[in-house]
Design an enzyme around this catalytic site. Structure first.
Site, PDB file in Angstrom:
ATOM      1  N   SER A 135     -10.322   0.254   6.715  1.00  0.00           N
ATOM      2  CA  SER A 135      -9.790  -0.362   5.643  1.00  0.00           C
ATOM      3  C   SER A 135      -9.067  -1.052   5.145  1.00  0.00           C
ATOM      4  O   SER A 135      -8.442  -1.724   3.801  1.00  0.00           O
ATOM      5  CB  SER A 135      -8.545   1.070   5.265  1.00  0.00           C
ATOM      6  OG  SER A 135      -9.792   2.376   5.126  1.00  0.00           O
ATOM      7  N   LYS A 170       0.744  -1.374   0.321  1.00  0.00           N
ATOM      8  CA  LYS A 170      -0.240   0.222  -0.234  1.00  0.00           C
ATOM      9  C   LYS A 170       1.163   1.288  -0.005  1.00  0.00           C
ATOM     10  O   LYS A 170       1.998   1.266   0.589  1.00  0.00           O
ATOM     11  CB  LYS A 170      -1.015  -0.104   1.217  1.00  0.00           C
ATOM     12  CG  LYS A 170      -1.882   1.153   1.110  1.00  0.00           C
ATOM     13  CD  LYS A 170      -2.928   0.782   2.332  1.00  0.00           C
ATOM     14  CE  LYS A 170      -3.528   1.976   2.377  1.00  0.00           C
ATOM     15  NZ  LYS A 170      -4.695   2.042   3.309  1.00  0.00           N
ATOM     16  N   SER A 190      -9.598   1.894   3.165  1.00  0.00           N
ATOM     17  CA  SER A 190      -9.693   3.110   1.985  1.00  0.00           C
ATOM     18  C   SER A 190      -7.862   2.406   1.524  1.00  0.00           C
ATOM     19  O   SER A 190      -7.372   3.192   0.430  1.00  0.00           O
ATOM     20  CB  SER A 190      -8.424   4.000   2.654  1.00  0.00           C
ATOM     21  OG  SER A 190      -7.277   3.092   3.788  1.00  0.00           O
TER      22      SER A 190
HETATM   23  N1  GLN Z   1     -13.534   4.260   5.933  1.00  0.00           N
HETATM   24  C1  GLN Z   1     -12.411   5.076   6.702  1.00  0.00           C
HETATM   25  C2  GLN Z   1     -12.645   6.434   7.299  1.00  0.00           C
HETATM   26  O1  GLN Z   1     -12.621   7.425   5.769  1.00  0.00           O
HETATM   27  C3  GLN Z   1     -11.322   4.055   7.379  1.00  0.00           C
HETATM   28  C4  GLN Z   1     -10.630   4.491   6.879  1.00  0.00           C
HETATM   29  C5  GLN Z   1      -9.628   3.432   7.067  1.00  0.00           C
HETATM   30  O2  GLN Z   1      -9.551   2.252   8.267  1.00  0.00           O
HETATM   31  N2  GLN Z   1      -8.207   3.708   7.217  1.00  0.00           N
HETATM   32  O3  GLN Z   1     -11.596   6.979   7.738  1.00  0.00           O
END
Ligand code: GLN
Length: 494
Positions: A175, A76, A151
């Site tokens: 995410s 990532k 994400s």
């Molecule tokens: N969807 C959540 C957010 O927008 C979690 C994102 C994540 O776990 N990085 O913050």
């Protein structure tokens, strides 16, 4: 080969049935075929990748290979990797070349693994659909009209489309698990502090945690063996003794391998808001677990509904502080024209950050401001304790908790992009474990109208080995984790 487990790939390399260079090239070829459509990778450097593969072949020949030596992984783009462009999905870091390796990257390097490239992601890991990335959205390999989740959407699509053997992700509120559910693979968010955050670009530091994204629990266990471990460069790294996360897997076949296991089913996770098709798949998976010998009990996590509001106070608060470092002075985007220093800060940040990141900085700055701190930030911290207490109580009644990972299957690109609250609700079942610091996992459990559905497993602190065993037992009697989308190569490419 592309659908093989890490163990099989490792054996193929050890037996010299294939070299790491050949294996890596196979994945690079697939990336060439499909990445222009899917947009999973945002940085490739074949010379670097193939040099690592060559070095891995030499290591295998010298007889000192480790289990992941020579296997190609996707990373990532939140992890700094020396000499690699590292953007965190943002224009702010569009031209940033990392001068050092994140702990996770060096752990894979030390294991002799090959880095195939950096994967697309929501900007600064803020999002649930990969649509906030400066580098464009990512297509869900099961249906190109759908999002892969976020994400870690690039890693998710890369795993699902078999554009890598496996990938890394990070999970601040879901995410790793939500994209695992939407793309049909296995993803694990470890106990907070198990994997070092050193060199992992910070979003919300008290919640961020890196973990494996792979086909199976067994693959995740092998990766966690490499990723976990104390690191003094991260002040929240926990000095937990090294474990072999694969140790229990072999005992997970045969008749009723889960006899004696108590699975807690939180009633709040099966209430309003859960899509009926998803609920059906999850219930069927639970039936399968009973067949494996497990017993189920209904439990309650009464503060579940508060986890989203609490998270959307705390995560933006931490983000507003973490992202203050992007000021156009030290590194990252700097506006070309400005009148004075303040104007330079303002313009650089206005140009470098996208809309969702700005929204979070605004919310975070607001909840931390002197007049509102007690009402929002402090309150959210107090409720965070209550949420952690809910789990503490629950684990008195069960060994592991199960439920859906996400409330729906993959939604259409654009469907929620203008409705932040609808987007935030994607993590309604995942965020509580981040707030509590607990490990969570999503495993493929079936399909609803042709789209994958994930089953979530939540364990007690440091109970990753048991979670992996429980997931593995299910994967011994089902093959959802082996199913892959039928991708057609674009015209002219083979
Ligand atoms: N969807 C959540 C957010 O927008 C979690 C994102 C994540 O776990 N990085 O913050």
């Amino acid at each position: 080969m592309i659908n093989s487990s890490l163990k099989t790939l490792s054996q193929m390399l050890a037996k010299k049935e294939i070299s790491s260079v050949e294996m890596t090239q196979t994945f690079l070829n697939r990336i060439h075929q499909f990445n222009p459509t899917i947009n999973a990778y945002i940085a490739l450097d074949e010379a670097k990748t193939l040099a690592q593969a060559k070095a891995a072949d030499a290591r295998i020949a010298a007889g000192n290979a480790e289990p992941l030596t020579g296997i190609p992984f996707a990373q990532k783009d939140i992890f700094c990797a020396k000499g690699w462009r590292t953007t965190c999905g943002s224009k702010m870091l569009e031209n940033f070349i990392a001068p050092y390796d994140a702990h996770v990257i060096s752990q894979f390097d030390n294991a002799g693994a090959v880095n195939l490239g950096k994967t697309n992601m929501d900007e600064f890991a803020m999002g649930s659909s990969n649509e906030t990335s400066y580098f464009g959205g990512v297509k869900n390999p099961w249906n190109f009209d759908r999002v892969p989740g976020g994400s870690s959407g690039g890693s998710a699509a890369a795993v699902a489309a078999r554009l890598c053997a496996a990938a890394t992700g990070t999970d601040t509120g879901g995410s790793i698990r939500q994209p695992a559910s939407l793309c049909g693979f296995t993803g694990l968010k470890p106990t907070y502090g198990l994997v070092s955050r050193y060199g992992m670009i910070a979003f919300a530091s008290s919640l961020d945690q890196a973990g494996p994204m792979a086909k199976s629990a067994e693959d995740c266990a092998m990766m966690l063996n490499v990723m976990a471990g104390f690191d003094e460069r991260d002040s929240t790294s926990l000095n937990h003794p090294k474990e072999d996360y694969t140790r229990g897997l072999a005992g997970m076949s045969g008749d009723k391998p889960l006899k004696g296991l108590k699975i807690g089913l939180p009633k709040e996770y099966f209430a309003d808001g859960l899509d009926a098709g998803v609920a059906k798949v999850v219930q069927d998976a639970i039936v399968e677990y009973r067949k494996l010998g497990a017993e189920t009990v209904e439990i309650s996590l009464p503060n579940t509904k508060l986890s989203i509001p609490v998270y959307y106070v705390l995560a933006p608060a931490e983000a507003s502080s973490n992202l203050s470092r992007y000021d156009g002075v030290r590194y990252g985007h700097r506006a070309a024209e400005y009148t004075d220093l303040t104007d330079m800060y303002c313009k650089s940040r206005a140009e470098g950050f996208g809309a969702e990141v700005k929204r979070r900085i605004l919310i975070g700055t607001y909840v931390l401001s002197a007049g509102y701190y007690d009402a929002y930030y402090l309150k959210a911290q107090q409720i965070r304790h209550l949420i952690a207490d809910d789990f503490k109580q629950a684990f008195k009644e069960c060994d592991i908790i199960m439920g859906p990972t996400a409330p729906s299957t993959a939604f259409r690109a654009g469907e929620k992009a203008d409705d932040p609250v609808a987007m935030y609700l994607q993590d309604v079942y995942t965020i509580a474990t981040n707030l509590a610091g607990l490990p969570g996992m999503s495993i493929p459990a079936g399909f609803d109208k042709g789209l994958p559905v994930g089953l979530q497993l939540m364990g007690n602190y440091f109970d990753e080995a048991r979670m992996l065993d429980v997931a593995h037992a299910y994967q011994q009697v089902t093959d959802w984790h082996l199913q892959m989308p039928d991708l057609k190569a674009p015209e002219g490419l083979k």
